[in-house]
Scaffold this motif. Structure first.
Motif, PDB file in Angstrom:
ATOM      1  N   GLY A 138     -12.404  -3.229   1.664  1.00 10.37           N
ATOM      2  CA  GLY A 138     -12.194  -3.198   0.224  1.00 10.37           C
ATOM      3  C   GLY A 138     -10.857  -2.598  -0.169  1.00 10.37           C
ATOM      4  N   SER A 139     -10.290  -1.786   0.708  1.00 10.30           N
ATOM      5  CA  SER A 139      -8.992  -1.169   0.415  1.00 10.30           C
ATOM      6  C   SER A 139      -7.827  -2.114   0.720  1.00 10.30           C
ATOM      7  CB  SER A 139      -8.832   0.126   1.206  1.00 10.30           C
ATOM      8  OG  SER A 139      -8.744  -0.141   2.596  1.00 10.30           O
ATOM      9  N   GLN A 140      -8.121  -3.283   1.269  1.00 18.18           N
ATOM     10  CA  GLN A 140      -7.131  -4.324   1.580  1.00 18.18           C
ATOM     11  C   GLN A 140      -5.929  -3.778   2.356  1.00 18.18           C
ATOM     12  OE1 GLN A 140      -6.727  -5.694  -2.619  1.00 18.18           O
ATOM     13  NE2 GLN A 140      -7.529  -7.634  -1.864  1.00 18.18           N
ATOM     14  N   PRO A 141      -6.190  -3.170   3.513  1.00 22.04           N
ATOM     15  CA  PRO A 141      -5.104  -2.521   4.247  1.00 22.04           C
ATOM     16  C   PRO A 141      -4.083  -3.481   4.849  1.00 22.04           C
ATOM     17  CG  PRO A 141      -7.103  -2.544   5.565  1.00 22.04           C
ATOM     18  CD  PRO A 141      -7.476  -3.053   4.207  1.00 22.04           C
ATOM     19  N   PHE A 142      -4.393  -4.769   4.882  1.00 21.25           N
ATOM     20  CA  PHE A 142      -3.463  -5.721   5.495  1.00 21.25           C
ATOM     21  C   PHE A 142      -2.838  -6.657   4.462  1.00 21.25           C
ATOM     22  CE2 PHE A 142      -6.923  -4.650   8.425  1.00 21.25           C
ATOM     23  CZ  PHE A 142      -6.183  -3.889   9.333  1.00 21.25           C
ATOM     24  N   GLN A 143      -2.932  -6.259   3.209  1.00 22.20           N
ATOM     25  CA  GLN A 143      -2.350  -7.071   2.139  1.00 22.20           C
ATOM     26  C   GLN A 143      -0.829  -7.100   2.252  1.00 22.20           C
ATOM     27  OE1 GLN A 143      -3.956  -6.807  -1.981  1.00 22.20           O
ATOM     28  NE2 GLN A 143      -1.910  -6.094  -2.503  1.00 22.20           N
ATOM     29  N   ASP A 144      -0.246  -5.957   2.575  1.00 24.62           N
ATOM     30  CA  ASP A 144       1.206  -5.858   2.750  1.00 24.62           C
ATOM     31  C   ASP A 144       1.510  -4.594   3.558  1.00 24.62           C
ATOM     32  OD1 ASP A 144       1.139  -3.620   0.919  1.00 24.62           O
ATOM     33  OD2 ASP A 144       1.211  -5.050  -0.749  1.00 24.62           O
ATOM     34  N   LEU A 145       2.770  -4.401   3.890  1.00 19.77           N
ATOM     35  CA  LEU A 145       3.158  -3.262   4.726  1.00 19.77           C
ATOM     36  C   LEU A 145       2.927  -1.930   4.026  1.00 19.77           C
ATOM     37  CD1 LEU A 145       6.425  -4.572   6.439  1.00 19.77           C
ATOM     38  CD2 LEU A 145       4.170  -4.237   7.479  1.00 19.77           C
ATOM     39  N   ASN A 146       3.029  -1.932   2.689  1.00 20.15           N
ATOM     40  CA  ASN A 146       2.798  -0.689   1.956  1.00 20.15           C
ATOM     41  C   ASN A 146       1.348  -0.231   2.112  1.00 20.15           C
ATOM     42  OD1 ASN A 146       3.416   1.450  -0.020  1.00 20.15           O
ATOM     43  ND2 ASN A 146       2.034   0.282  -1.348  1.00 20.15           N
ATOM     44  N   ARG A 147       0.426  -1.148   1.945  1.00 17.30           N
ATOM     45  CA  ARG A 147      -0.989  -0.790   2.067  1.00 17.30           C
ATOM     46  C   ARG A 147      -1.331  -0.477   3.523  1.00 17.30           C
ATOM     47  NH1 ARG A 147      -3.551  -1.484  -2.764  1.00 17.30           N
ATOM     48  NH2 ARG A 147      -5.573  -1.009  -1.827  1.00 17.30           N
ATOM     49  N   TYR A 148      -0.712  -1.196   4.442  1.00 17.88           N
ATOM     50  CA  TYR A 148      -0.954  -0.899   5.853  1.00 17.88           C
ATOM     51  C   TYR A 148      -0.428   0.500   6.199  1.00 17.88           C
ATOM     52  CZ  TYR A 148      -1.005  -1.123  10.915  1.00 17.88           C
ATOM     53  OH  TYR A 148      -1.233  -0.841  12.245  1.00 17.88           O
ATOM     54  N   GLY A 149       0.675   0.886   5.574  1.00 15.71           N
ATOM     55  CA  GLY A 149       1.183   2.246   5.773  1.00 15.71           C
ATOM     56  C   GLY A 149       0.167   3.285   5.341  1.00 15.71           C
ATOM     57  N   ALA A 154     -10.448  -5.198  17.155  1.00 13.56           N
ATOM     58  CA  ALA A 154      -9.987  -6.527  17.564  1.00 13.56           C
ATOM     59  C   ALA A 154      -9.669  -7.375  16.331  1.00 13.56           C
ATOM     60  CB  ALA A 154     -11.042  -7.210  18.434  1.00 13.56           C
ATOM     61  N   PHE A 155     -10.563  -7.315  15.344  1.00 11.48           N
ATOM     62  CA  PHE A 155     -10.332  -8.058  14.094  1.00 11.48           C
ATOM     63  C   PHE A 155      -9.144  -7.471  13.334  1.00 11.48           C
ATOM     64  CE2 PHE A 155     -11.023  -8.074   9.471  1.00 11.48           C
ATOM     65  CZ  PHE A 155     -10.914  -9.428   9.225  1.00 11.48           C
ATOM     66  N   LEU A 156      -9.087  -6.146  13.267  1.00 12.76           N
ATOM     67  CA  LEU A 156      -7.998  -5.496  12.537  1.00 12.76           C
ATOM     68  C   LEU A 156      -6.651  -5.818  13.173  1.00 12.76           C
ATOM     69  CD1 LEU A 156      -9.578  -1.959  11.927  1.00 12.76           C
ATOM     70  CD2 LEU A 156      -9.767  -4.026  10.525  1.00 12.76           C
ATOM     71  N   GLN A 167      -0.618 -10.896  10.998  1.00 13.30           N
ATOM     72  CA  GLN A 167      -0.294 -11.691   9.812  1.00 13.30           C
ATOM     73  C   GLN A 167       0.800 -11.042   8.974  1.00 13.30           C
ATOM     74  OE1 GLN A 167      -1.784 -14.750   9.590  1.00 13.30           O
ATOM     75  NE2 GLN A 167      -2.692 -14.106  11.540  1.00 13.30           N
ATOM     76  N   ILE A 168       1.037  -9.738   9.205  1.00 15.12           N
ATOM     77  CA  ILE A 168       2.112  -9.059   8.472  1.00 15.12           C
ATOM     78  C   ILE A 168       3.236  -8.645   9.419  1.00 15.12           C
ATOM     79  CG2 ILE A 168       0.779  -8.313   6.451  1.00 15.12           C
ATOM     80  CD1 ILE A 168       0.304  -5.628   7.796  1.00 15.12           C
ATOM     81  N   GLY A 169       3.320  -9.352  10.555  1.00 14.24           N
ATOM     82  CA  GLY A 169       4.459  -9.196  11.443  1.00 14.24           C
ATOM     83  C   GLY A 169       4.412  -8.031  12.414  1.00 14.24           C
ATOM     84  N   LEU A 170       3.229  -7.474  12.650  1.00 19.14           N
ATOM     85  CA  LEU A 170       3.118  -6.323  13.548  1.00 19.14           C
ATOM     86  C   LEU A 170       2.401  -6.715  14.836  1.00 19.14           C
ATOM     87  CD1 LEU A 170       2.086  -3.694  10.847  1.00 19.14           C
ATOM     88  CD2 LEU A 170       4.386  -4.220  11.692  1.00 19.14           C
ATOM     89  N   GLY A 171       2.426  -5.823  15.812  1.00 19.66           N
ATOM     90  CA  GLY A 171       1.781  -6.129  17.086  1.00 19.66           C
ATOM     91  C   GLY A 171       1.662  -4.908  17.976  1.00 19.66           C
ATOM     92  N   ALA A 172       1.323  -5.145  19.230  1.00 20.21           N
ATOM     93  CA  ALA A 172       1.045  -4.058  20.172  1.00 20.21           C
ATOM     94  C   ALA A 172       2.265  -3.196  20.481  1.00 20.21           C
ATOM     95  CB  ALA A 172       0.471  -4.630  21.468  1.00 20.21           C
ATOM     96  N   ASP A 173       3.458  -3.733  20.229  1.00 18.96           N
ATOM     97  CA  ASP A 173       4.682  -2.982  20.490  1.00 18.96           C
ATOM     98  C   ASP A 173       5.391  -2.572  19.209  1.00 18.96           C
ATOM     99  OD1 ASP A 173       4.464  -3.209  23.343  1.00 18.96           O
ATOM    100  OD2 ASP A 173       5.159  -5.286  23.155  1.00 18.96           O
ATOM    101  N   ASN A 174       4.773  -2.872  18.093  1.00 28.99           N
ATOM    102  CA  ASN A 174       5.426  -2.577  16.821  1.00 28.99           C
ATOM    103  C   ASN A 174       4.404  -2.434  15.701  1.00 28.99           C
ATOM    104  OD1 ASN A 174       7.375  -2.366  14.712  1.00 28.99           O
ATOM    105  ND2 ASN A 174       7.226  -4.563  14.345  1.00 28.99           N
ATOM    106  N   GLY A 175       4.073  -1.199  15.378  1.00 24.60           N
ATOM    107  CA  GLY A 175       3.260  -0.927  14.199  1.00 24.60           C
ATOM    108  C   GLY A 175       1.761  -1.001  14.352  1.00 24.60           C
ATOM    109  N   ALA A 176       1.276  -1.621  15.435  1.00 19.37           N
ATOM    110  CA  ALA A 176      -0.177  -1.741  15.617  1.00 19.37           C
ATOM    111  C   ALA A 176      -0.592  -1.311  17.018  1.00 19.37           C
ATOM    112  CB  ALA A 176      -0.633  -3.157  15.323  1.00 19.37           C
TER     113      ALA A 176
END
Length: 197
Positions: free
Chosen positions: A34-45, A124-126, A132-141
């Protein structure tokens, strides 16, 4: 003639933890999405700040000698450093390490660790969402990436350690309460971090 009473076999600790915290888990899951953490980089932050607060608070549990005696290899599993690296990847300041939680007993601490390690399965889902917002195992996730042994194998190994413990009914109850406390901590932290966003 007396009827034969068949007693159900004792559930292993992992099953007791799951059944004792189903509502808590579901409410956390709903709050996170519900907090939509993957909507954009700001929310993911913001999500990373939430993860920092939780994993920072439990980081010391992974080094605790008594817990490592109960769960060999525990000290190799914390994800707090990976969360800090993810924050830096996004160019965000890494806050001071949160105050450590102090579960009432080592058995209560097992419940906290159950929540933390169990979240790796849902990650795994997260993790897919971060791509989808350009992140991965070596960058940001990094902290959401799979364990080197694979998520399911790692989880089965952790569960086998939990279920191999010979705990009394009271000790199991302490573990369940610890898991509930962990979910409550996470929910309160989520509401605080995402307030007004």
């Amino acid at each position: 003639m007396n009827a034969i009473v068949q007693h159900a076999p004792e559930l292993p600790l992992s099953k007791r933890l799951k059944s004792g915290t189903t509502n808590d888990h579901d409410s956390v899951d709903s709050l996170v999405m519900g907090s939509q953490p993957f909507q954009d980089l700001n929310r993911y932050g913001r999500f990373l700040l939430l993860q920092h607060r939780f994993h920072g608070a439990i980081n010391a549990l992974y080094q605790d000698p008594a817990l490592n005696a109960l769960l060999p290899g525990l000290s190799e599993l914390p994800r707090f450093d990976a969360v800090c690296a993810d924050l830096r990847d996004l160019g965000l300041d890494v806050p001071a390490t949160p105050a450590a939680v102090h579960p009432a007993s080592s058995y209560a601490a097992l419940g906290w660790l159950y929540c933390s390690e169990g979240s790796n399965i849902g990650a795994a889902f997260l993790f897919k969402e971060t791509q989808q917002i350009g992140l991965g195992a070596d960058n940001g996730a990094r902290h959401l990436a799979a364990h080197p042994d694979g998520r399911k194998l790692h989880w089965r190994q952790f569960v086998a350690l939990l279920d191999g413990l010979e705990l009394s009914g009271e000790q199991q109850a302490q573990a369940i309460q610890g898991a509930r406390d962990a979910f409550d901590f996470y929910k309160a932290a989520l509401k605080d971090v995402f307030a007004g966003v």
